[in-house]
Design a protein around this motif. Structure first.
Motif, mmCIF file in Angstrom:
data_model
loop_
_atom_site.group_PDB
_atom_site.id
_atom_site.type_symbol
_atom_site.label_atom_id
_atom_site.label_comp_id
_atom_site.label_asym_id
_atom_site.label_seq_id
_atom_site.Cartn_x
_atom_site.Cartn_y
_atom_site.Cartn_z
ATOM 1 N N GLY A 163 14.036 21.552 -12.905
ATOM 2 C CA GLY A 163 13.073 20.639 -13.496
ATOM 3 C C GLY A 163 11.731 21.254 -13.814
ATOM 4 N N PRO A 164 10.776 20.430 -14.227
ATOM 5 C CA PRO A 164 9.486 20.911 -14.715
ATOM 6 C C PRO A 164 8.667 21.715 -13.717
ATOM 7 C CG PRO A 164 9.818 18.597 -15.282
ATOM 8 C CD PRO A 164 10.925 18.966 -14.348
ATOM 9 N N LEU A 165 8.878 21.498 -12.416
ATOM 10 C CA LEU A 165 8.059 22.205 -11.417
ATOM 11 C C LEU A 165 8.598 23.587 -11.061
ATOM 12 C CD1 LEU A 165 7.025 19.352 -8.943
ATOM 13 C CD2 LEU A 165 5.804 20.236 -10.940
ATOM 14 N N VAL A 166 9.781 23.953 -11.584
ATOM 15 C CA VAL A 166 10.344 25.277 -11.310
ATOM 16 C C VAL A 166 9.408 26.352 -11.861
ATOM 17 C CG1 VAL A 166 12.211 26.866 -11.940
ATOM 18 C CG2 VAL A 166 12.746 24.543 -11.193
ATOM 19 N N GLY A 167 9.168 27.378 -11.058
ATOM 20 C CA GLY A 167 8.335 28.494 -11.500
ATOM 21 C C GLY A 167 6.849 28.263 -11.368
ATOM 22 N N LYS A 168 6.453 27.160 -10.733
ATOM 23 C CA LYS A 168 5.024 26.857 -10.579
ATOM 24 C C LYS A 168 4.446 27.385 -9.266
ATOM 25 C CE LYS A 168 5.127 24.387 -14.387
ATOM 26 N NZ LYS A 168 4.536 24.894 -15.645
ATOM 27 N N GLY A 169 5.244 28.116 -8.502
ATOM 28 C CA GLY A 169 4.752 28.679 -7.245
ATOM 29 C C GLY A 169 4.598 27.658 -6.144
ATOM 30 N N ILE A 170 5.357 26.582 -6.202
ATOM 31 C CA ILE A 170 5.230 25.498 -5.217
ATOM 32 C C ILE A 170 6.225 25.712 -4.090
ATOM 33 C CG2 ILE A 170 5.504 23.020 -4.844
ATOM 34 C CD1 ILE A 170 4.702 22.635 -7.794
ATOM 35 N N GLU A 171 5.740 25.706 -2.858
ATOM 36 C CA GLU A 171 6.592 25.730 -1.671
ATOM 37 C C GLU A 171 5.885 24.966 -0.561
ATOM 38 O OE1 GLU A 171 8.903 28.773 1.426
ATOM 39 O OE2 GLU A 171 7.913 29.559 -0.364
ATOM 40 N N LEU A 172 6.484 23.877 -0.136
ATOM 41 C CA LEU A 172 5.876 23.055 0.904
ATOM 42 C C LEU A 172 5.835 23.807 2.226
ATOM 43 C CD1 LEU A 172 7.580 19.610 0.194
ATOM 44 C CD2 LEU A 172 5.383 20.441 -0.659
ATOM 45 N N GLU A 173 4.779 23.579 2.996
ATOM 46 C CA GLU A 173 4.654 24.225 4.305
ATOM 47 C C GLU A 173 5.535 23.513 5.315
ATOM 48 O OE1 GLU A 173 1.275 25.475 7.658
ATOM 49 O OE2 GLU A 173 0.668 24.533 5.755
ATOM 50 N N THR A 174 6.307 24.300 6.071
ATOM 51 C CA THR A 174 7.187 23.755 7.095
ATOM 52 C C THR A 174 6.422 23.607 8.404
ATOM 53 O OG1 THR A 174 8.962 25.016 6.061
ATOM 54 C CG2 THR A 174 9.449 23.998 8.164
ATOM 55 N N ARG A 175 6.613 22.490 9.067
ATOM 56 C CA ARG A 175 5.976 22.227 10.354
ATOM 57 C C ARG A 175 7.029 22.258 11.465
ATOM 58 N NH1 ARG A 175 0.460 22.750 10.053
ATOM 59 N NH2 ARG A 175 -0.274 21.884 8.061
ATOM 60 N N PRO A 176 6.614 22.583 12.696
ATOM 61 C CA PRO A 176 7.595 22.645 13.793
ATOM 62 C C PRO A 176 8.206 21.290 14.119
ATOM 63 C CG PRO A 176 5.611 23.883 14.350
ATOM 64 C CD PRO A 176 5.292 23.093 13.113
ATOM 65 N N VAL A 177 9.498 21.311 14.425
ATOM 66 C CA VAL A 177 10.219 20.138 14.901
ATOM 67 C C VAL A 177 11.224 20.632 15.931
ATOM 68 C CG1 VAL A 177 11.909 20.275 13.037
ATOM 69 C CG2 VAL A 177 11.568 18.103 14.214
ATOM 70 N N VAL A 178 11.476 19.840 16.946
ATOM 71 C CA VAL A 178 12.408 20.248 17.993
ATOM 72 C C VAL A 178 13.495 19.187 18.155
ATOM 73 C CG1 VAL A 178 11.043 19.229 19.877
ATOM 74 C CG2 VAL A 178 12.619 21.118 20.348
ATOM 75 N N THR A 179 14.732 19.630 18.278
ATOM 76 C CA THR A 179 15.854 18.739 18.557
ATOM 77 C C THR A 179 16.063 18.714 20.066
ATOM 78 O OG1 THR A 179 16.898 19.294 16.448
ATOM 79 C CG2 THR A 179 18.295 18.284 18.131
ATOM 80 N N THR A 180 15.917 17.543 20.669
ATOM 81 C CA THR A 180 15.965 17.435 22.120
ATOM 82 C C THR A 180 16.528 16.074 22.505
ATOM 83 O OG1 THR A 180 14.612 17.662 24.140
ATOM 84 C CG2 THR A 180 13.558 16.616 22.251
ATOM 85 N N THR A 181 16.453 15.731 23.783
ATOM 86 C CA THR A 181 16.898 14.408 24.223
ATOM 87 C C THR A 181 15.686 13.497 24.428
ATOM 88 O OG1 THR A 181 16.806 15.019 26.567
ATOM 89 C CG2 THR A 181 18.894 15.400 25.398
ATOM 90 N N TRP A 182 15.941 12.201 24.334
ATOM 91 C CA TRP A 182 14.860 11.249 24.519
ATOM 92 C C TRP A 182 14.253 11.375 25.915
ATOM 93 C CZ3 TRP A 182 10.995 8.771 22.979
ATOM 94 C CH2 TRP A 182 10.501 7.629 23.619
ATOM 95 N N GLY A 183 15.079 11.558 26.938
ATOM 96 C CA GLY A 183 14.544 11.680 28.286
ATOM 97 C C GLY A 183 13.633 12.883 28.434
ATOM 98 N N GLU A 184 14.032 14.016 27.880
ATOM 99 C CA GLU A 184 13.221 15.224 27.970
ATOM 100 C C GLU A 184 11.924 15.074 27.179
ATOM 101 O OE1 GLU A 184 12.111 19.146 29.001
ATOM 102 O OE2 GLU A 184 13.678 17.831 29.811
ATOM 103 N N TRP A 185 12.010 14.542 25.964
ATOM 104 C CA TRP A 185 10.808 14.383 25.141
ATOM 105 C C TRP A 185 9.833 13.398 25.784
ATOM 106 C CZ3 TRP A 185 8.566 17.009 21.386
ATOM 107 C CH2 TRP A 185 7.551 16.403 20.636
ATOM 108 N N ARG A 186 10.341 12.284 26.295
ATOM 109 C CA ARG A 186 9.463 11.281 26.903
ATOM 110 C C ARG A 186 8.783 11.825 28.151
ATOM 111 N NH1 ARG A 186 13.056 7.684 28.357
ATOM 112 N NH2 ARG A 186 12.927 8.258 30.558
ATOM 113 N N SER A 187 9.497 12.649 28.925
ATOM 114 C CA SER A 187 8.882 13.193 30.133
ATOM 115 C C SER A 187 7.758 14.169 29.787
ATOM 116 C CB SER A 187 9.936 13.876 31.003
ATOM 117 O OG SER A 187 10.367 15.095 30.434
ATOM 118 N N ARG A 188 7.912 14.887 28.685
ATOM 119 C CA ARG A 188 6.850 15.806 28.248
ATOM 120 C C ARG A 188 5.702 15.072 27.568
ATOM 121 N NH1 ARG A 188 8.047 21.363 27.684
ATOM 122 N NH2 ARG A 188 10.150 21.935 28.350
#
Length: 388
Positions: free
Chosen positions: A206-231
């Motif tokens: 599409g039209p945005l190809v070649g425009k030098g656009i790349e979104l910045e990736t942010r950290p995400v972690v796959t974990t369990t609800w119990g572990e995340w809630r305790s932290r």
């Protein structure tokens, strides 16, 4: 074109004629599955009709008029159009969650401790996005710490990736296109209808190809609800009140797909060094893709490596969650599975969601990484290194 059309034919006679022509051109025999014909096209590359994009625009606009904008006017493309497959839904037919209702952790009584969540911590704010909800929506657009963020969960590839939606002052309002590339969902932006790669955060058609656009990736972690809630006892978590009627129980969405190693959509090649849906930690630094088997990381809670020019360390906690940090100039020898690590020079480091910090003030930043199914990562990056 025949393969695109054959799925929409309602005439057995026309089906048979098209199948015979496919067999004649490919040398293959039809055995109830057209995937081998796709793989033949993708690997032998017999050529593409010069008006193929126009054909796609015409064909798929009969399903959803919005699809025409993706392919009309011979758009520039970084990927082969004949590898773009319709996923079976209209534009945003898998409805994104937009600024969804959130609950305090104490009020999320619908979650059990072993339920899988995708955890995000930015600018002092913690969020948990349960897999059991995102599997039905595949995208969440949320505001954290004043940042507009887009979390994209490709159920087919097992990958949850978090992007900063604004780059160089421009906000990109993304949605689910309804199309796939190598079994990985393609996003679209509402301003230009360009199609975007989920794995790279870049426009690929599409039209945005070649425009030098790349979104910045942010950290995400796959974990369990119990572990995340305790932290993060003060975390917010998605409410079941999404405005949609779905079975949000754990494991309900894509139950059959997750239960086997079979794919729903064909990809050009598979790599049998791991099962198709074996989970890997997917890393791409300085342009080099790297996959590390999740099972290896569970056996090695402290793992150091290098991708491109970036030295990194992966800490894997008892829930199996992986967090990656810059490790330039530092060798780590142990950690307590929670919040304290020790480097080879005897320094103690405090581990948070944002960084590793030593007693002398030295700081090593958290790096973006995510889990994925092996087949999906390999399909997008066949040149990837694999560590298993």
């Amino acid at each position: 074109m025949l393969l695109d059309l054959i799925y929409f034919s309602t005439s057995p006679e026309i089906d048979a004629a098209m199948t015979r022509l496919l067999e004649e051109k490919s040398g293959l025999r039809f055995r109830g599955d057209y995937d081998p014909f796709y793989r033949w096209i993708w690997t032998s590359n017999p050529g593409q009709h010069p008006r193929y994009a126009e054909f796609m625009a015409t064909l798929y606009s009969e399903i959803d008029p919005a699809f025409r904008d993706y392919f009309d006017d011979q758009p520039p493309t970084l990927i082969r159009l004949d590898e773009v497959l319709w996923g079976g839904v209209n534009q945003d037919g898998i409805p994104p969650l937009v600024q969804p209702k959130m609950l305090a952790a104490r009020d999320a009584t619908y979650l059990d401790d072993d339920n899988i969540v995708f955890g995000v911590f930015l600018d002092g704010e913690a969020r948990a996005y349960p897999k059991r909800i995102l599997a039905w929506h595949e995208m969440v657009k949320d505001r954290i710490g004043g940042r507009e963020l887009t979390g994209v969960y490709c159920t087919l590839c097992g990958a949850m990736i978090l992007y900063d939606s604004t780059i160089a002052g421009t906000y990109h309002d993304l949605g689910t296109s309804g199309f796939l590339y190598r079994s990985n969902k393609l996003m679209y932006d509402k301003a230009t209808s360009s199609l975007w790669s989920t794995f790279t955060g870049t426009p690929v058609i599409g039209p945005l190809v070649g425009k030098g656009i790349e979104l910045e990736t942010r950290p995400v972690v796959t974990t369990t609800w119990g572990e995340w809630r305790s932290r993060h006892p003060d975390t917010l978590v998605l409410s079941l009140e999404t405005g949609r009627e779905r079975d949000y129980s754990e494991g309900a969405a894509y139950r059959d797909y997750f239960a086997t190693d079979r794919l729903m959509f064909a990809v050009p090649t598979l790599d049998r060094r791991l099962p198709n849906k074996a989970e890997v930690l997917a890393i791409r630094y300085d342009g080099e893709p790297l996959a590390i088997a999740a099972e290896l990381l569970e056996r090695n809670p402290v793992y150091q490596g290098r991708a491109g020019a970036t030295d990194f360390v992966v800490f894997t906690d008892p829930s199996g969650a992986n967090r990656v940090y810059d490790a330039s100039g530092v060798s780590f020898v142990s950690w307590d599975g929670r919040g304290r690590a020790v480097s080879g020079d005897g320094r103690e480091w405090t581990l948070t969601e944002s960084a590793l910090t030593a007693g002398d003030g030295t700081r090593k930043e958290r790096l973006a990484a995510h889990r994925a199914f092996w087949f999906g990562w390999y399909a997008q990056f066949p040149q990837t290194r694999l560590i298993k």
